[in-house]
Enzyme design. Structure first.
Site, PDB file in Angstrom:
ATOM      1  N   SER A   1     -36.710   4.841 -19.763  1.00 47.75           N
ATOM      2  CA  SER A   1     -38.091   4.373 -19.768  1.00 47.75           C
ATOM      3  C   SER A   1     -38.609   4.035 -21.152  1.00 47.75           C
ATOM      4  O   SER A   1     -39.590   3.295 -21.282  1.00 47.75           O
ATOM      5  CB  SER A   1     -39.004   5.431 -19.135  1.00 47.75           C
ATOM      6  OG  SER A   1     -38.934   6.652 -19.845  1.00 47.75           O
TER       7      SER A   1
ATOM      8  N   ASP B   1     -48.214   8.534 -23.700  1.00 49.89           N
ATOM      9  CA  ASP B   1     -48.311   9.444 -22.566  1.00 49.89           C
ATOM     10  C   ASP B   1     -47.443  10.668 -22.841  1.00 49.89           C
ATOM     11  O   ASP B   1     -47.090  10.930 -23.987  1.00 49.89           O
ATOM     12  CB  ASP B   1     -47.945   8.736 -21.246  1.00 49.89           C
ATOM     13  CG  ASP B   1     -46.504   8.246 -21.199  1.00 49.89           C
ATOM     14  OD1 ASP B   1     -45.679   8.685 -22.036  1.00 49.89           O
ATOM     15  OD2 ASP B   1     -46.182   7.411 -20.328  1.00 49.89           O
TER      16      ASP B   1
ATOM     17  N   HIS C   1     -43.795   9.048 -24.032  1.00 47.35           N
ATOM     18  CA  HIS C   1     -43.512   7.781 -24.694  1.00 47.35           C
ATOM     19  C   HIS C   1     -44.431   7.507 -25.875  1.00 47.35           C
ATOM     20  O   HIS C   1     -45.633   7.750 -25.790  1.00 47.35           O
ATOM     21  CB  HIS C   1     -43.626   6.634 -23.683  1.00 47.35           C
ATOM     22  CG  HIS C   1     -42.807   6.857 -22.455  1.00 47.35           C
ATOM     23  ND1 HIS C   1     -43.348   7.365 -21.284  1.00 47.35           N
ATOM     24  CD2 HIS C   1     -41.490   6.680 -22.220  1.00 47.35           C
ATOM     25  CE1 HIS C   1     -42.385   7.480 -20.372  1.00 47.35           C
ATOM     26  NE2 HIS C   1     -41.254   7.067 -20.919  1.00 47.35           N
TER      27      HIS C   1
END
Length: 287
Positions: free
Chosen positions: A39, A248, A251
């Protein structure tokens, strides 16, 4: 569903694998850029998959050019986007995108997928040389114990978790050794190790020196350090993303990603071994 700490640990071991160049001698016309990872570098593949690991709803993408979510786990651009920007190239498209056809294929493609684990693609990465890859950047783990998710679960005083930090400290030097051995076997500096731990730890340890107000609290989230779950429309959202190192629970913000890419482009051998990306581009241009 948010990535669990154990899944995050395995996923970020090889965060990004960038491949520059093709089977022929590298040149501006022949260069292509391929991305593999999780991600941290996914630019929308999970939008096309039946998974809950998605970043396709606001406020993801709030600071992107469109101000809309694109599948990137970021407030704006992520590391591959910024590398493409530095290369003067178009951003690579997700390999599942229906737009990836024709001349778009010449730019490269992004194969990253949020939630992927290292065991799913180990081996494939190192067979890329046989497929024509001539410049491969492999990143080690970042400061795993310092992300807001781990602070929320493990920290009582805001300090990074020592166990996860130690795990990264054990893994990363061995990765460098493996890549060095591969280069010796090939007889060329094809594989480049990127010290993601050092790149990220600089601003994590001293956020004010980089213009951040905090490197502990995520801009978007909930719970302690905004580190529980991923970012949703119901989450706390900071008004100025440039003052936060983390977007977040897991990340970095776009601004933090730009600091990392600066190290990739011009960093010393402490960060990019045996050479940085600017040196690679200069060498390839001279061929």
């Amino acid at each position: 569903m948010a990535e669990t700490p154990s899944a995050f640990f395995s996923a970020v071991v090889v965060t990004i694998l960038a491949v520059l160049g093709g089977c022929s001698a590298p040149s501006e016309a022949a260069r292509a850029f391929f991305v593999f990872g999780d991600s941290l570098v996914d630019n929308g593949n999970n939008n096309y998959l039946a998974t809950t690991a998605r970043a396709d709803a606001p406020p993801y993408g709030i600071d992107s050019p469109s101000h809309r979510p694109s599948g990137r786990f970021s407030n704006g651009r992520n590391i591959p986007d910024i590398i493409s920007e530095q290369l003067g190239a178009e951003t690579t498209l997700p390999y599942l995108s229906p737009e990836l056809r024709g001349e778009k294929l010449l730019v490269g493609a992004n194969f990253a997928s949020a939630g992927i684990g290292i065991l799913n693609d180990t081996g494939i990465q190192f067979r890329l040389y046989e497929l024509g890859a001539r410049r491969v950047i492999v990143t080690g783990t970042g400061p795993l114990g310092c992300v807001p998710a781990e602070l929320a679960l493990r920290s009582r005083n805001g300090q990074c978790d020592s166990e996860l930090q130690r795990a990264a400290g054990l893994f990363n030097p061995q990765l460098v050794q493996i890549l060095t051995a591969l280069n010796r076997k090939i007889g060329s500096d094809v594989f480049v190790s990127a010290n993601a731990f050092g790149m990220h730890m600089n601003y994590v340890a001293n956020p004010q020196a980089f213009g951040f107000a905090t490197s502990k609290i995520a801009c978007c989230g909930q719970g302690p350090y905004n580190g529980i779950g991923l970012c949703t429309a119901a989450s706390n959202l900071c008004p100025d993303r440039d003052t936060y190192a983390f977007w977040d629970a897991f990340h970095p913000t776009e601004r933090a990603c730009r600091i990392v890419v600066n190290h990739m482009m011009t960093g010393s051998s402490e960060y990019m071994n045996p050479m940085n990306l600017s040196t690679i581009l200069s060498m390839d241009a001279a061929v």
